[in-house]
Structure formats: structure tokens, C-alpha cells
Write an enzyme that holds these catalytic residues in place. Structure first.
Site, PDB file in Angstrom:
ATOM      1  N   ALA A  30       6.596   1.666  -2.438  1.00  0.00           N
ATOM      2  CA  ALA A  30       5.438   2.523  -2.708  1.00  0.00           C
ATOM      3  C   ALA A  30       4.232   1.627  -2.960  1.00  0.00           C
ATOM      4  O   ALA A  30       3.549   1.733  -3.977  1.00  0.00           O
ATOM      5  CB  ALA A  30       5.702   3.469  -3.866  1.00  0.00           C
ATOM      6  N   HIS A  32       0.821  -0.637  -3.085  1.00  0.00           N
ATOM      7  CA  HIS A  32      -0.612  -0.363  -3.242  1.00  0.00           C
ATOM      8  C   HIS A  32      -1.359  -1.691  -3.262  1.00  0.00           C
ATOM      9  O   HIS A  32      -0.765  -2.759  -3.050  1.00  0.00           O
ATOM     10  CB  HIS A  32      -0.854   0.446  -4.520  1.00  0.00           C
ATOM     11  CG  HIS A  32      -0.211  -0.119  -5.741  1.00  0.00           C
ATOM     12  ND1 HIS A  32      -0.580  -1.338  -6.309  1.00  0.00           N
ATOM     13  CD2 HIS A  32       0.804   0.341  -6.526  1.00  0.00           C
ATOM     14  CE1 HIS A  32       0.145  -1.584  -7.368  1.00  0.00           C
ATOM     15  NE2 HIS A  32       1.007  -0.597  -7.523  1.00  0.00           N
ATOM     16  N   GLY A  34      -2.473  -3.459  -5.580  1.00  0.00           N
ATOM     17  CA  GLY A  34      -1.960  -4.428  -6.536  1.00  0.00           C
ATOM     18  C   GLY A  34      -0.894  -5.299  -5.912  1.00  0.00           C
ATOM     19  O   GLY A  34      -0.902  -6.536  -6.052  1.00  0.00           O
ATOM     20  N   HIS A  35       0.045  -4.681  -5.199  1.00  0.00           N
ATOM     21  CA  HIS A  35       1.070  -5.445  -4.486  1.00  0.00           C
ATOM     22  C   HIS A  35       0.437  -6.336  -3.419  1.00  0.00           C
ATOM     23  O   HIS A  35       0.845  -7.481  -3.236  1.00  0.00           O
ATOM     24  CB  HIS A  35       2.079  -4.500  -3.819  1.00  0.00           C
ATOM     25  CG  HIS A  35       2.868  -3.661  -4.764  1.00  0.00           C
ATOM     26  ND1 HIS A  35       2.658  -2.312  -4.890  1.00  0.00           N
ATOM     27  CD2 HIS A  35       3.868  -3.971  -5.631  1.00  0.00           C
ATOM     28  CE1 HIS A  35       3.503  -1.819  -5.786  1.00  0.00           C
ATOM     29  NE2 HIS A  35       4.243  -2.803  -6.259  1.00  0.00           N
ATOM     30  N   GLY A 145       2.639  -9.057 -11.235  1.00  0.00           N
ATOM     31  CA  GLY A 145       1.377  -8.555 -11.750  1.00  0.00           C
ATOM     32  C   GLY A 145       1.389  -8.428 -13.261  1.00  0.00           C
ATOM     33  O   GLY A 145       2.404  -8.061 -13.862  1.00  0.00           O
ATOM     34  N   VAL A 174      -4.850  -5.135 -10.976  1.00  0.00           N
ATOM     35  CA  VAL A 174      -5.805  -4.535 -10.037  1.00  0.00           C
ATOM     36  C   VAL A 174      -6.001  -3.089 -10.455  1.00  0.00           C
ATOM     37  O   VAL A 174      -5.033  -2.368 -10.713  1.00  0.00           O
ATOM     38  CB  VAL A 174      -5.300  -4.637  -8.583  1.00  0.00           C
ATOM     39  CG1 VAL A 174      -6.292  -3.987  -7.626  1.00  0.00           C
ATOM     40  CG2 VAL A 174      -5.074  -6.099  -8.202  1.00  0.00           C
ATOM     41  N   SER A 183      -0.624   1.617  -9.947  1.00  0.00           N
ATOM     42  CA  SER A 183       0.816   1.755 -10.154  1.00  0.00           C
ATOM     43  C   SER A 183       1.369   2.681  -9.092  1.00  0.00           C
ATOM     44  O   SER A 183       0.696   3.639  -8.680  1.00  0.00           O
ATOM     45  CB  SER A 183       1.095   2.333 -11.548  1.00  0.00           C
ATOM     46  OG  SER A 183       2.468   2.707 -11.675  1.00  0.00           O
ATOM     47  N   SER A 184       2.594   2.409  -8.670  1.00  0.00           N
ATOM     48  CA  SER A 184       3.238   3.303  -7.704  1.00  0.00           C
ATOM     49  C   SER A 184       3.411   4.702  -8.278  1.00  0.00           C
ATOM     50  O   SER A 184       3.457   5.690  -7.539  1.00  0.00           O
ATOM     51  CB  SER A 184       4.602   2.736  -7.301  1.00  0.00           C
ATOM     52  OG  SER A 184       4.446   1.473  -6.686  1.00  0.00           O
TER      53      SER A 184
END
Length: 278
Positions: A30, A32, A34-35, A145, A174, A183-184
Site C-alpha cells: 500500500a 505512498h 513516504g515509501h 521511516g 513525509v 501512512s498506508s
């Protein structure tokens, strides 16, 4: 970009890349931005970038939470291709755990406070899966993260316990434009809870501005009250802790940095965030 679903395939695929530095980004999918920031950091610092996408059942103490955790494998592959990943590992539960993992880790107080206190067994499950993934990939660097600040402390302790020659790289949180940490789980929020959720970041900012000028107890009370001024949000915990030990602080006179860590219930969804206060 190569894709593998088996440990044997992954190891064979990585064997041809040995001699080059390997950066590893473990995820539960999932994905985003951030990843993406983790993958790009790994891309800049390594010859080979490996990303795992695996929803690990052993770190969920709530079966409903595990069942509802968002899974978007096809979209994840597109995100990783665009971000520059070289290798993606997307195993089944049976592939990661051919037999039940009965290992129990001891991290002292690191895994017993905050998330550890409110989600029993969570960090033991994290240690189980991360140690297995490190064994499969054998990376030089692994990227995490800072939103999961306590998890990073636990993983650093795990690396030390296992004697791994591996650098844990902490990457900044992020955020959305309104401050909500990516967050997912955010995609599971109702529109009403999503609209209320930025109050978490606002409260942390306001609390950090008061650090050292008001007492720790007063700042804790103010942060909690600011979040719960939003009727749809309920604070599970807010703690001011020493960044190195995660021990709760009672005043501002310690020598280490102090971080504010919070967990908030937003309807059915649990959100976490943190910020350096001092």
C-alpha cells in the site's frame, strides 16, 4: 526490475549482484510517497535496491486489523518501478514462515512502552519478520521511516543482538500538505476522520514550541487536549521520551534529545506520529 515470490528465487537473483552494495527497504505494501522517499534514498546510496512487500501476520495482535490492512500489489509494482527499485520480493506467508516462528526476543524496555504496551507482541512479530528478511536479502543498509520511531529503536537493538554487519538508515517523516504523516492506513480513514487528523501534527508542533518553557506534565496535557479538541480523535497515549532509551522524561534537564510520540484512535483507524521536542 526483477520480481520474486520465493526465497530461493530471490537469493538466486541477488547472487548475480554480489559485490555491489545492497540497500533494502522492507514494506507492507500500500505504498505512498513516504515509501518512495526510502527507495530513492536507497537508490542514491547503493548499487542494488531491494524492496519487500509483505503484510506480516505475526506483528498484528488484532485479526480484524490484519484483515483490513490495505493491499495494492499491482499499484505497488508500478510505484516501485518508477522509484527505481531493482528487485521486488513479494512472498506468501507460507514462504516467509514455512513453520511457525516461535522465537521470543528481549529488547529490555524498548518494546514494552508506548506501542509495545498497547499492542502486545507487536514488536516481537516485527523482529521475527525483519530478521528473516535480513537473512534472505543480506543488505548492507536498510531504510526505515522515522514515523515508526520506536520500531527503529527495536530494529537497531535486533541488529546488535544478531551481530549483523548492517547499517540502519533513518529517514525523515513525509507529510501531506496539511501535516498528516503519510501512512498506508490513511486511505482507510473516513472523510470526516481524515479532515480531523491534521490536528495531530498541529498539536505536536504547538507542544514542541512550548518545550523547555512549560513543565513536561503541562506540555503533555496541552498536546492531548489539543488533539482531543477534535471530537473524532481519541489519544491512546502521548509520551515525551529520551530518544536513545525511550525512557519517559519528567523534566527538560536531561542531556539527550526528547521526542514526543503519540498514538491516536481515529474511528476504526490507529494513527501514530512523533516529533523532536528538544
Amino acid at each position: 526490475m526483477e520480481q520474486f515470490t520465493t526465497v530461493e528465487g530471490l537469493k538466486a537473483g541477488l547472487a548475480s549482484r554480489r559485490g555491489s552494495s545492497v540497500g533494502f527497504v522492507p514494506t507492507m505494501g500500500a505504498l505512498h510517497e513516504g515509501h518512495v522517499s526510502l527507495v530513492k534514498r536507497a537508490r542514491a546510496e547503493n548499487d542494488t535496491v531491494v524492496v519487500s512487500v509483505f503484510v506480516n501476520p505475526t506483528q498484528f495482535n488484532d485479526k480484524e486489523d490484519l484483515r483490513n490492512y490495505p493491499r495494492t500489489p499491482e499499484a505497488d509494482l508500478e510505484v516501485l518501478r518508477a522509484a527505481g527499485a531493482d528487485v521486488v520480493f513479494m512472498p506468501s506467508v507460507e514462504e516467509v514462515y514455512p513453520e511457525p516462528d516461535m522465537r521470543v526476543f528481549d529488547f529490555g524496555m524498548l518494546d514494552k512502552v508506548m506501542e509495545g504496551a498497547t499492542r502486545p507482541g507487536h514488536f516481537n512479530g516485527v523482529a521475527q519478520v525483519v530478521s528473516r528478511l535480513f537473512e534472505f536479502v543480506k543488505p548492507d543498509r536498510a531504510y526505515f521511516g522515522e514515523k515508526d520511531f520506536q520500531q527503529i529503536a527495536v530494529i537497531k537493538a535486533l541488529v546488535k543482538q544478531l551481530g549483523l554487519n548492517l547499517a540502519i538508515v533513518e529517514c525523515p517523516i513525509v507529510r501531506e500538505a496539511d501535516g498528516l504523516a503519510l501512512s498506508s492506513r490513511n486511505r482507510l480513514l473516513t472523510p470526516q476522520h481524515r479532515a480531523a487528523a491534521p490536528a495531530i501534527h498541529t498539536a505536536l508542533q504547538e507542544g514542541a514550541a512550548q518545550a523547555g518553557r512549560r513543565s513536561v506534565a503541562d506540555v503533555c496535557g496541552a498536546v492531548t487536549a489539543r488533539i482531543e479538541a477534535e471530537p473524532l480523535l481519541k489519544v491512546i497515549y502521548f509520551k515525551l521520551v529520551d530518544e536513545d532509551t525511550l525512557a519517559e522524561v519528567s523534566d527538560w534537564n536531561g542531556t539527550g534529545h526528547v521526542r514526543g510520540c503519540v498514538a491516536v484512535q481515529a474511528g476504526d483507524i490507529r494513527l501514530i506520529d512523533n516529533m523532536r521536542f528538544l
